[in-house]
Design an enzyme around this catalytic site. Structure first.
Site, PDB file in Angstrom:
ATOM      1  CD  GLU A  93      21.428 -46.194  24.021  1.00 47.16           C
ATOM      2  OE1 GLU A  93      20.541 -45.715  24.733  1.00 47.16           O
ATOM      3  OE2 GLU A  93      21.248 -47.175  23.260  1.00 47.16           O
ATOM      4  CG  ASP A  95      21.291 -43.931  27.162  1.00 52.71           C
ATOM      5  OD1 ASP A  95      21.581 -43.675  25.986  1.00 52.71           O
ATOM      6  OD2 ASP A  95      20.805 -45.009  27.530  1.00 52.71           O
ATOM      7  CD  GLU A  97      16.681 -42.965  28.576  1.00 50.93           C
ATOM      8  OE1 GLU A  97      16.254 -43.448  27.525  1.00 50.93           O
ATOM      9  OE2 GLU A  97      16.674 -43.573  29.666  1.00 50.93           O
ATOM     10  CG  ASP A 186       5.792 -48.392  29.330  1.00 50.08           C
ATOM     11  OD1 ASP A 186       6.314 -47.273  29.164  1.00 50.08           O
ATOM     12  OD2 ASP A 186       6.245 -49.428  28.809  1.00 50.08           O
TER      13      ASP A 186
END
Length: 328
Positions: A93, A95, A97, A186
């Site tokens: 992966e 990323d 974000e 969260d």
């Protein structure tokens, strides 16, 4: 090796980019919408669901460009993504974000690389512009030698292939492009202390100019090879930074980086072999040069940061460590 400036090698996004042709909406129950005849796509998030899409093809190496305008206003708790990923256990992966924040506070750009299921290679940045007021181009260059993360053709991170010293590198599993907008209150904003304000929903992120120049897995071509034709025509296969690119990278990392896993105490006391090996050896060598009193003081600080940074798990660690450093 063909050495190209990040700027001269940056190709213009083509008008032929088409979400209808190149992407498929994967979830969201109508919250993802392709617009402008395939030239644009929006993702929406409300208290019931987010949304996402992926590329129709899988790729083994390439250059992936996408223009993105992030959720404006109070985006706390939201995460907008642009990443490559394979499937299954031991997945790879790469990323991007984008972690939302309260109005007036900066977005955090969170980058990570997974190889054979192993991640924890986070670097985070605050951008030098407002990413919600206009579209900006985010790019991933992935070749057998390195991964380059770019913002508006400016390199912000380079992750080199260091398999020779025991650090896994994603090079054998084809990956799709994935994009999503979802709720992560969260952990996403200030370690989870600031929650999503659902009175501001729906939250909307906008994508356009979805442009991929890569090797399609299963297309009959040898994606890892350097044939004469592909070597001469596909700049991304050997793309690297020249002096100008290295200067830009240094500027970003000195002025805009807010977390680096290589400076995290959990990495410093971990296995030396890996992508931060050189930094770890230099730190340990420096410790040996310090007198005993100073060494004990430094190790006490490292242990305090290690305990503080690990109390809430991997996802909150980068933010908490940066906050810890700012308070010292």
């Amino acid at each position: 090796m063909l050495l190209l400036s990040i700027f001269s090698a940056s190709l213009l996004l083509t008008a032929s980019a088409d979400f209808y042709r190149d992407a498929e909406i994967t979830w969201g129950d109508g919250r993802a919408k392709i617009l402008e005849g395939g030239r644009a796509l929006t993702l929406s998030l409300d208290q019931y669901s987010g949304s996402g899409f992926q590329s129709k093809n899988e790729y083994l190496f390439g250059r992936f460009d996408l223009q993105l305008k992030l959720v404006p206003g109070n985006s706390a708790g939201t995460v907008t993504t642009f990443f490559l990923s394979s499937q299954g256990a031991g997945h790879d992966e790469i990323d991007f974000e984008f972690l939302g924040n309260s109005s007036g506070e900066p977005y955090t750009v969170h980058t990570n690389v997974y190889a054979q299921g192993k991640g924890d290679k986070e670097q985070q940045f605050h951008l030098w512009f407002d990413p919600t007021s206009a579209f900006h181009t985010y790019s991933i260059v992935w070749n057998p030698q390195r991964i380059i993360f770019m913002v508006d053709s400016i390199p912000i991170r380079v992750y080199n292939n260091q398999e020779s010293i025991g650090s896994p590198f994603p090079k054998s599993q084809p990956m799709r492009v994935h994009c999503s907008l979802w709720n992560a209150d969260d952990w996403a904003t200030q370690g989870g202390r600031v929650k999503t304000d659902w009175t501001k929903a729906p939250f909307v992120a906008s994508y356009r100019n979805f442009n991929i120049n890569g090797c399609v897995a299963g297309s009959g071509s040898s994606c890892g090879s350097k044939s004469a034709d592909s070597f001469n025509t596909e700049a991304w296969r050997t793309q690297d930074l020249d002096a100008n690119g290295r200067n830009r990278l240094r500027w970003v990392q000195q002025k805009h980086m807010v977390y680096n896993y290589c400076a995290d105490s959990n990495s410093l006391v971990g296995v030396l072999a890996g992508s931060c090996r050189g930094l770890k050896f230099r730190v340990l060598q420096s410790l040996l040069k310090l007198n005993f009193q100073h060494s004990i003081g430094f190790l006490s600080i490292v242990e305090s940061v290690r305990v503080f940074g690990s109390k809430n798990g991997r996802r909150t660690k980068p933010y908490e460590l940066s906050e810890f450093r700012r308070r010292q």
